[in-house]
Write an enzyme that holds these catalytic residues in place. Structure first.
Site, mmCIF file in Angstrom:
data_model
loop_
_atom_site.group_PDB
_atom_site.id
_atom_site.type_symbol
_atom_site.label_atom_id
_atom_site.label_comp_id
_atom_site.label_asym_id
_atom_site.label_seq_id
_atom_site.Cartn_x
_atom_site.Cartn_y
_atom_site.Cartn_z
ATOM 1 C CG HIS A 1 -7.646 0.401 5.865
ATOM 2 N ND1 HIS A 1 -7.793 0.033 4.543
ATOM 3 C CD2 HIS A 1 -7.161 1.663 5.855
ATOM 4 C CE1 HIS A 1 -7.403 1.034 3.767
ATOM 5 N NE2 HIS A 1 -7.020 2.033 4.534
ATOM 6 C CG ASP A 2 -9.979 3.890 5.247
ATOM 7 O OD1 ASP A 2 -9.414 4.049 6.343
ATOM 8 O OD2 ASP A 2 -9.464 4.224 4.165
ATOM 9 C CG ASP B 1 -2.120 0.817 1.126
ATOM 10 O OD1 ASP B 1 -2.102 1.764 0.331
ATOM 11 O OD2 ASP B 1 -3.097 0.537 1.840
ATOM 12 C CG ASP C 1 -4.284 6.144 0.472
ATOM 13 O OD1 ASP C 1 -5.197 5.427 0.920
ATOM 14 O OD2 ASP C 1 -4.128 7.335 0.794
ATOM 15 C CD GLU D 1 -8.490 4.956 -0.893
ATOM 16 O OE1 GLU D 1 -9.213 4.825 0.105
ATOM 17 O OE2 GLU D 1 -7.472 5.669 -0.901
#
Length: 572
Positions: free
Chosen positions: A342-343, A101, A208, A266
């Site tokens: 994770h979000d 990531d 990201d 993302e």
């Protein structure tokens, strides 16, 4: 390339690890890289073949590692570069690839580039970031920011620096200044860094917030900002900017195109048609993207509260989003499949039923629904045995900057919400739902650590944990394992490469669709999203062979609560 072109990343099943909460090996209450290595046999047993590893770079942890201070260093809490190399080597020996990531929209304000950049207006690194003059002064003589942009985490997206009498841009935290991709030197630094990791044997990367790197010329005001409400959302004017495709193509050609790797971006506020360009089979940008459209079906956009507004989701709305992405990308681009990360809140608490009676059944139903679609599926840590949302009573028990900022803004400063009202929002949408430690067993600290973890455990860990799931052959874990075996084995052609055909799109209780392969074979997937017994007729029911179900018997047209079934019809 076409949708029929076979690649390993289309056939992959990815497991996302958020290292801080996965496994602590050195007894400091924080997950680490050796802890991940320790658990690799468990992941191999599950059957996944790619790990998406959330940031483990050097970071002051203002935003849990998404604020990077050194792209080629390992966070002290997570271990050493030697630990990382051991993780990669061990994973590869088990047939598991590693996806990193990487955050390149912004850095930490403690990155050496930014330290240099803020030191003076003449510094060579000044143009690595966005620095702008004040737009004026207010009635008290205080400088005003360059425009009205808001931060994703609340408040203004600009921070004033007295030393140089200018403002720097931060779409996220003020400790996450945005990189200036207009500067060719910045882009070259990023490409060199990515290649350094790929040369170390990495198998790909997730980028990201990558669709906000191209800021609009002149940095105009955003007409959508409303600071009378909690203005926590990325400014709409910075999404999918005019140069983002140019830079994605350039990044690909200078990095991933020279390796056999997987790339995913993302991208919030990105449509399926946008994705055809970003992840098109012939556009040479990314292999796939993460979109967020289905993450908004339980959000009320009229409140101005962004993700913090809550409404019950409608299955018809959810189906419309997922079906649109399936049919729009079909034959043109590749997609990613996920329910949580994770979000986001935990899958079963959000889209299923986390009561003891239905948790496992609804979890199996949701897993089958998603893994039956076209695209690369992602499993978030703990999803495979049914971890749920958590409800801490006190705001001080939370660690997520986004949740803490919401409480400070709406309860402490404005008084717009009571403590209980704000906590209800955090219970439903807070990111710490996904960040409590993985519940490995029923021992103290859930087998995650020998000491008190960095964040509290979900109290239900004694009932919901990996060890108990492994002991129960009817558990959610083994249902995921079977889905992965089917996808990577006997049903590969149908589950990976076959066309998607939606059924009964207006049915508000059942999600049904078919997959049609070129050889004439078909797959029928039926999922009851309710706790009611229903009856449905589908043409392939009488012809199909049941290959997967979350019940032990089959009543064909009768769908029991949260029942999910997959039928195969062989080619004539």
């Amino acid at each position: 390339m076409s949708s029929a072109a076979r690649t390993w990343w289309k056939e992959a099943v990815v497991y996302q690890i958020w290292p801080r909460s996965f496994q602590d090996s050195n007894h400091d209450g924080i997950g680490d890289l050796p802890g991940i290595t320790q658990r690799l046999p468990y992941l191999a047993q599950l059957g996944i073949n790619v790990i998406w590893l959330c940031p483990m770079f050097s970071s002051p942890n203002d935003d849990m590692g998404y604020d990077i201070s050194d792209y080629q260093g390992i966070m002290d809490e997570f271990g050493t570069m030697e630990d990382f190399d051991t993780l990669v080597e061990t994973a590869h020996s088990l047939g598991i690839k590693i996806l990193l990531d990487i955050v390149v929209n912004h850095t930490s304000d403690e990155h050496e580039w930014f330290k240099q950049s803020r030191s003076s207006r003449e510094n060579p690194y000044r143009d690595y970031y966005y620095w702008r003059d004040s737009s004026g002064i207010d009635e008290d003589g205080n400088p005003l920011p360059p425009n009205n942009w808001g931060s994703e985490f609340g408040g203004r997206a600009w921070e004033y620096d007295e030393h140089t009498d200018q403002w720097y841009l931060h779409i996220f935290s003020k400790k996450q200044p945005d990189l200036n991709w207009e500067n060719e030197k910045v882009r070259e630094e990023i490409y060199t860094m990515i290649n350094w990791w790929l040369d170390k044997g990495l198998d790909g990367f997730r980028l990201d917030a990558i669709n906000i790197i191209s800021k609009p010329e002149g940095l105009p005001d955003d007409p959508n900002i409303d600071f009378d409400k909690h203005g926590s959302s990325i400014p709409f004017v910075v999404k999918n900017g005019t140069k983002v495709h140019q830079w994605m193509h350039e990044l690909n050609l200078k990095t991933a195109a020279n390796y056999d790797v997987m790339t995913v971006g993302e991208m919030s506020q990105t449509s399926a048609e946008d994705a055809v360009q970003f992840a098109g089979f012939d556009t040479e940008e990314l292999n796939m993207i993460f979109h967020f459209e289905h993450m908004g079906v339980d959000t009320d956009p009229t409140t101005g509260m962004g993700k913090w507004s809550i409404k019950p989701y409608d299955l018809v709305d959810l189906k419309e989003v997922l079906n649109t992405w399936q049919t729009t990308l079909q034959g043109r681009a590749w997609g990613s499949l996920y329910w949580n990360n994770h979000d986001q809140p935990r899958l079963i608490s959000r889209f299923g039923d986390d009561s003891p009676q239905w948790r496992v059944l609804s979890g199996k139903m949701l897993a089958t629904t998603l893994h039956g679609m076209q695209g690369t599926p992602y499993i978030y840590q703990g999803e495979e045995f049914g971890m749920t949302n958590v409800q801490f009573e006190e705001i001080n028990d939370y660690r997520d900057l986004d949740s803490l900022n919401l409480y400070e803004d709406m309860v402490v400063e404005r008084g717009n919400l009571s403590h209980d009202e704000c906590m209800e929002l955090i219970y439903a949408k807070g990111r710490d739902n996904a960040r409590t430690p993985v519940q490995w067993d029923a021992s103290d600290n859930a087998g995650f650590s020998a000491v008190e973890p960095w964040i509290k455990l979900n109290p239900n860990y004694r009932e919901i944990n990996a060890a108990s799931a492994l002991e129960d052959q009817h558990s959610l874990f083994y249902h995921y394992q079977k889905l992965i075996q089917l996808r990577r084995g006997e049903l590969k052609d149908l589950l990976v490469y076959a066309d998607f055909v939606p059924l009964d799109v207006e049915d508000a209780q059942v999600y049904a669709y078919e997959r049609h392969a070129q050889d004439g074979s078909k797959l029928l997937v039926i999922s009851n999203f309710t706790d009611q017994q229903l009856t449905r007729e589908y043409g392939l029911l009488d012809q199909g062979e049941l290959v997967l179900s979350n019940y032990e018997d089959d009543m064909r047209q009768t769908l029991r609560p949260y029942e999910s079934k997959m039928y195969r019809v062989n080619a004539l």
